[in-house]
Design an enzyme around this catalytic site. Sequence first.
Site, PDB file in Angstrom:
ATOM      1  CG  ASP A 102      -5.812   8.451  -0.066  1.00  0.00           C
ATOM      2  OD1 ASP A 102      -5.270   8.391  -1.233  1.00  0.00           O
ATOM      3  OD2 ASP A 102      -5.219   7.646   0.881  1.00  0.00           O
TER       4      ASP A 102
HETATM    5  N1  URA Z   1      -1.237   8.862   2.668  1.00  0.00           N
HETATM    6  C1  URA Z   1      -2.208   8.282   2.662  1.00  0.00           C
HETATM    7  O1  URA Z   1      -2.470   7.087   2.876  1.00  0.00           O
HETATM    8  N2  URA Z   1      -3.347   8.808   2.120  1.00  0.00           N
HETATM    9  C2  URA Z   1      -3.214  10.225   1.885  1.00  0.00           C
HETATM   10  O2  URA Z   1      -4.045  10.961   1.472  1.00  0.00           O
HETATM   11  C3  URA Z   1      -1.825  10.926   2.017  1.00  0.00           C
HETATM   12  C4  URA Z   1      -1.016  10.117   2.358  1.00  0.00           C
END
Ligand code: URA
Length: 233
Positions: A102
Site C-alpha cells: 500500500d
Molecule cells: N497487507 C496490507 O494490508 N497492506 C500492505 O501493504 C501489505 C499487506
Amino acid sequence: MRIDKYLSNIGLASRSETKRILKDHRVQVNDVVITEAKHQINPYVDVVKVDGKTMKYKDFYYFVINKPQGYVSANTDERYPTVLSFFEDLNIKGLTHVGRLDKDTTGVLLITNNGKLAHFLISPKSNVKKVYSLTVDKDLDASLVEAFKQGVKLENNEVCRPAKLIIKNAREATLELTEGKYHQVKRMMRAFHYEVIALHRDEFANLTIQNCQPGEYYELKEEQIKMLEQYLR
Ligand code: URA
C-alpha cells in the site's frame, strides 16, 4: 541484436545516449572499436567492452527496494509517484513490481523484468513467505495469536491461511503470511477491530532490505536469484 539496443538493455544509457558513447569510440566488440549504432552483435558470444571494461549481458534484472511511504506499487499513476520511478534512469525494459505494498506501507518490494517469475511469485500457489511488522491503534490481546493460527475470517467471509502472529509489545507485532490478499494485514486486524497505523514488510521470499534506507535498492546476487527460481518448479 543492435549494439545500441544491447547497451541500453544492460542499463548503461538510454538509446540516444548510447549513440554518443559509440561516436566517442568508447565501445569495442571483440577488441574492435564500433561506432555504428546499428552494428549487430550476439550478446551471448561477442565480448563487448565500454571504456575497456567488459559488459555482462543479462536478460533479467532483480532488485529489492526499501519502499518509502507515499509511493504506489504501480508502473504509472496520475496522482502519486510510483516505486518504478526509482529505476527510471536504468532504462530497463519491462521492469515491474512483484505484488503490491500500500502507499503508506514501507519495506521489501521485489522489482524485476522477469515477468514469468513475477507471475509465479504472486500466485497463491507459490506460498511465498512474507513477514510484516505492524503497529495497531490499541493494545493487542494475547488471544489473537491462536485466532491467527486457526485462520482469520475476513469481512467478505474469505478465510485466510493459518498465520503466525508474534506480539512484541502492547501495540506492535510481527505477522508471517504465506499468501497476499488485497490489504491482507489491515483486513486481518480489522476482523478483530484493530486499525493498523504503521506497516512495514521485513521479508519477501527470504529477501530483506539489508542496509537500504527508504528509496534505496540493491541488485540481487546469483544465489538469491536461484533461491527465487525454485518457485518456478
Ligand atoms: N497487507 C496490507 O494490508 N497492506 C500492505 O501493504 C501489505 C499487506
